[in-house]
Write a protein that holds these residues in place. Structure first.
Motif, PDB file in Angstrom:
ATOM      1  N   THR A 188       0.836  -1.206   0.000  1.00  0.00           N
ATOM      2  CA  THR A 188       0.000   0.000   0.000  1.00  0.00           C
ATOM      3  C   THR A 188       0.871   1.256   0.000  1.00  0.00           C
ATOM      4  OG1 THR A 188      -1.652  -1.211   1.273  1.00  0.00           O
ATOM      5  CG2 THR A 188      -1.843   1.197   1.231  1.00  0.00           C
ATOM      6  N   PRO A 189       0.584   2.258  -0.852  1.00  0.00           N
ATOM      7  CA  PRO A 189       1.374   3.499  -0.850  1.00  0.00           C
ATOM      8  C   PRO A 189       1.343   4.183   0.515  1.00  0.00           C
ATOM      9  CG  PRO A 189      -0.017   3.373  -2.802  1.00  0.00           C
ATOM     10  CD  PRO A 189      -0.455   2.252  -1.901  1.00  0.00           C
ATOM     11  N   LEU A 190       2.504   4.659   0.945  1.00  0.00           N
ATOM     12  CA  LEU A 190       2.644   5.345   2.223  1.00  0.00           C
ATOM     13  C   LEU A 190       3.548   6.557   2.028  1.00  0.00           C
ATOM     14  CD1 LEU A 190       3.271   2.215   4.475  1.00  0.00           C
ATOM     15  CD2 LEU A 190       1.289   3.725   4.662  1.00  0.00           C
ATOM     16  N   PRO A 191       3.457   7.558   2.933  1.00  0.00           N
ATOM     17  CA  PRO A 191       4.351   8.714   2.830  1.00  0.00           C
ATOM     18  C   PRO A 191       5.810   8.291   2.893  1.00  0.00           C
ATOM     19  CG  PRO A 191       2.575   9.160   4.398  1.00  0.00           C
ATOM     20  CD  PRO A 191       2.492   7.711   4.044  1.00  0.00           C
ATOM     21  N   TYR A 229      -0.846  15.747   6.650  1.00  0.00           N
ATOM     22  CA  TYR A 229      -1.033  16.485   7.899  1.00  0.00           C
ATOM     23  C   TYR A 229      -2.481  16.915   8.091  1.00  0.00           C
ATOM     24  CZ  TYR A 229       4.040  16.829   7.982  1.00  0.00           C
ATOM     25  OH  TYR A 229       5.373  16.525   7.998  1.00  0.00           O
ATOM     26  N   ILE A 230      -2.897  16.900   9.350  1.00  0.00           N
ATOM     27  CA  ILE A 230      -4.137  17.565   9.749  1.00  0.00           C
ATOM     28  C   ILE A 230      -3.743  18.985  10.127  1.00  0.00           C
ATOM     29  CG2 ILE A 230      -6.087  17.534  11.337  1.00  0.00           C
ATOM     30  CD1 ILE A 230      -5.454  14.579  11.872  1.00  0.00           C
ATOM     31  N   HIS A 231      -4.373  19.980   9.529  1.00  0.00           N
ATOM     32  CA  HIS A 231      -3.951  21.355   9.806  1.00  0.00           C
ATOM     33  C   HIS A 231      -5.114  22.323   9.622  1.00  0.00           C
ATOM     34  CE1 HIS A 231      -3.829  22.502   5.489  1.00  0.00           C
ATOM     35  NE2 HIS A 231      -3.491  21.222   5.301  1.00  0.00           N
ATOM     36  N   ASP A 232      -4.891  23.549  10.091  1.00  0.00           N
ATOM     37  CA  ASP A 232      -5.912  24.594   9.981  1.00  0.00           C
ATOM     38  C   ASP A 232      -5.496  25.665   8.983  1.00  0.00           C
ATOM     39  OD1 ASP A 232      -3.851  25.794  11.311  1.00  0.00           O
ATOM     40  OD2 ASP A 232      -5.044  26.522  13.008  1.00  0.00           O
ATOM     41  N   GLY A 233      -4.575  25.327   8.097  1.00  0.00           N
ATOM     42  CA  GLY A 233      -4.051  26.286   7.130  1.00  0.00           C
ATOM     43  C   GLY A 233      -2.652  26.762   7.480  1.00  0.00           C
ATOM     44  N   GLN A 234      -2.266  26.645   8.781  1.00  0.00           N
ATOM     45  CA  GLN A 234      -0.922  27.037   9.202  1.00  0.00           C
ATOM     46  C   GLN A 234       0.031  25.873   8.972  1.00  0.00           C
ATOM     47  OE1 GLN A 234       0.200  30.116  10.312  1.00  0.00           O
ATOM     48  NE2 GLN A 234      -1.801  30.708   9.505  1.00  0.00           N
ATOM     49  N   LEU A 235       0.334  25.656   7.707  1.00  0.00           N
ATOM     50  CA  LEU A 235       1.185  24.549   7.304  1.00  0.00           C
ATOM     51  C   LEU A 235       2.242  25.050   6.331  1.00  0.00           C
ATOM     52  CD1 LEU A 235       1.689  21.387   7.044  1.00  0.00           C
ATOM     53  CD2 LEU A 235       0.186  21.505   5.033  1.00  0.00           C
ATOM     54  N   THR A 236       3.504  24.745   6.627  1.00  0.00           N
ATOM     55  CA  THR A 236       4.561  25.029   5.661  1.00  0.00           C
ATOM     56  C   THR A 236       4.374  24.079   4.490  1.00  0.00           C
ATOM     57  OG1 THR A 236       6.080  25.642   7.452  1.00  0.00           O
ATOM     58  CG2 THR A 236       7.051  25.150   5.306  1.00  0.00           C
ATOM     59  N   LYS A 237       4.067  24.638   3.311  1.00  0.00           N
ATOM     60  CA  LYS A 237       3.697  23.813   2.172  1.00  0.00           C
ATOM     61  C   LYS A 237       4.851  22.897   1.730  1.00  0.00           C
ATOM     62  CE  LYS A 237      -0.458  25.492   1.903  1.00  0.00           C
ATOM     63  NZ  LYS A 237      -0.428  26.345   3.098  1.00  0.00           N
ATOM     64  N   GLN A 258      -1.443  14.965  17.195  1.00  0.00           N
ATOM     65  CA  GLN A 258      -2.046  13.999  16.280  1.00  0.00           C
ATOM     66  C   GLN A 258      -1.112  13.673  15.121  1.00  0.00           C
ATOM     67  OE1 GLN A 258      -5.970  16.353  16.086  1.00  0.00           O
ATOM     68  NE2 GLN A 258      -6.629  14.266  15.622  1.00  0.00           N
ATOM     69  N   ASN A 259      -0.541  14.712  14.528  1.00  0.00           N
ATOM     70  CA  ASN A 259       0.360  14.503  13.389  1.00  0.00           C
ATOM     71  C   ASN A 259       1.613  13.734  13.805  1.00  0.00           C
ATOM     72  OD1 ASN A 259      -1.196  15.821  11.385  1.00  0.00           O
ATOM     73  ND2 ASN A 259      -0.487  17.816  12.079  1.00  0.00           N
ATOM     74  N   ALA A 260       2.138  14.043  14.983  1.00  0.00           N
ATOM     75  CA  ALA A 260       3.341  13.355  15.461  1.00  0.00           C
ATOM     76  C   ALA A 260       3.083  11.862  15.632  1.00  0.00           C
ATOM     77  CB  ALA A 260       3.813  13.970  16.774  1.00  0.00           C
TER      78      ALA A 260
END
Length: 393
Positions: A204-207, A218-226, A283-285
């Motif tokens: 299965t594909p994984l990061p 990532y779960i984020h609210d928009g404050q994410l370094t793209k 959560q992301n960690a």
């Protein structure tokens, strides 16, 4: 004081399976430390036998009080492979220690499965967060896991299912090297506490584990370094194994997380003042396999007080807050690196000023992504980033 401490590895076959050297060290010891299982293997005599207690630091301090006497520590398999030997070597000079390993559970498992140990990911979940497994998952990976107890295989199976890896093969190897050795496939309800888990990961594909994970990881609210900026930023930060990063104004934690994913020995502290984002970082960690990321709630520069000295600092937010850059610079070790990204005119002006005072390099990063414009594709520009990187003399 010469070689007063011996650390002897014992397999599941007990005293009968150890080497003559190991037997001599055990027989000559005045004081013996070990777990219940190991001490139960010894013949009854009047020597002082001390069981490990929790937290282990208390037992280690007690052991150190016997310095100069003949002390033997009994360990499982190879004491230097996720074992007590590695811990004791940080407290006692190597010139005072004799270490005699037995085959590790990993070596025995590879022998049973026909796996090449250098091509296998290894992990211990003894007293460790199961989310660590997420960091070593990739298509086709072969993974060996030291179990905490008989419940660990079911926990691992559930974690793989959550990641969409139901088709992964899981084999449990009990009591490796002992008379009760058994290999179990499929039924994990009646297992022994002493077991090792072998996983052949599904395709299965994984990061990937290289910097620049997809934004969707990532779960984020928009404050994410793209993604593209993140990859360039991690390249500039250039993590080395064992180094500590401060991620100041961490947002959803992507920089700190990918720093730690670069090597399991890398450490990071994510500093963030927004309560909701603190939950996202955690959560992301966990999802991305770095549950040991330290998260500090608070606003820089106040939140930076009393943190351990960093090797590298990344400032992703709070650049215009008074004394943030100055505090980071003072806290950074000599030879350490500070990297900051700016997206607004105000933060960019701050970086220009800092560069004029402290030197370093300024880089402009502009990225465009192709997006639909009606029936056609057109380029949509992301906000350009100004990046400042400087090494402390």
């Amino acid at each position: 004081m010469d070689k007063w401490l011996s650390i002897v590895g014992i397999g599941d076959d007990g005293i009968d399976g150890i080497s003559p050297v190991s037997r001599t060290l055990i027989d000559r010891a005045e004081i013996i430390f070990g777990g219940d299982r190991h001490l139960a293997m010894l013949p009854g005599d009047s020597r002082l036998k001390i069981r490990w207690t929790s937290p282990i630091e208390h037992s280690i301090q007690k052991l150190l009080t016997y310095r100069g006497q003949s002390v033997c520590v009994l360990a499982s398999g190879d004491p230097m492979c996720y074992g007590i030997g590695s811990t004791l070597a940080r407290h006692v000079d190597l010139a005072e220690i004799t270490i005699v390993p037995a085959p590790s559970a990993f070596s025995l498992a590879c022998a049973r499965l026909g796996w090449s140990l250098q091509e296998v990911e290894t992990l211990s979940l003894c007293g460790r967060d199961p989310a660590l497994l997420n960091a070593v998952l990739y298509p086709g990976a072969k993974i060996l896991v030291l179990s905490a107890d008989r419940q660990t295989p079911a926990i691992v199976q559930h974690l793989l299912k959550q990641r969409g890896l139901d088709d992964s093969e899981i084999v449990v190897l009990e009591h490796l090297g002992g008379t009760q050795e058994r290999i179990v496939r499929g039924d994990f309800e009646h297992l022994a506490d002493l077991n090792t888990i072998a996983i052949t990961c599904a395709s299965t594909p994984l990061p990937a584990r290289i910097p620049g994970l997809p934004d969707s990881a990532y779960i984020h609210d928009g404050q994410l370094t793209k993604r593209e900026i993140r990859a360039v930023t991690l390249s500039t930060l250039a993590p080395h194994p064992g180094q500590l990063l401060w991620d100041v104004g961490a947002g959803c934690g992507s920089i700190a997380i990918e720093w730690m994913r670069s090597d399991r020995r890398c450490r990071a502290i994510a500093i963030e003042s927004n309560t909701d984002r603190l939950k996202l970082i955690a959560q992301n960690a966990n999802t991305l396999g770095v549950p040991n990321l330290k998260i500090v709630a608070g606003k820089a520069p106040i939140a930076l007080q009393d943190l351990p000295e960093p090797d590298t600092i990344f400032i992703g937010g709070g650049l215009t807050v008074p004394d943030v850059v100055e505090t980071c610079w003072r806290s950074l070790r000599s030879g350490g690196q500070l990297v900051a990204n700016a997206v607004t005119v105000e933060t960019e002006a701050k970086l220009f000023y800092c560069q004029s005072q402290l030197g370093g390099e300024l880089t402009r990063i502009a990225v465009q992504r192709a997006e639909a414009i009606g029936k056609f594709l057109g380029w949509k520009a992301m906000s350009p980033i100004t990046q400042w990187s400087v090494t402390k003399p």
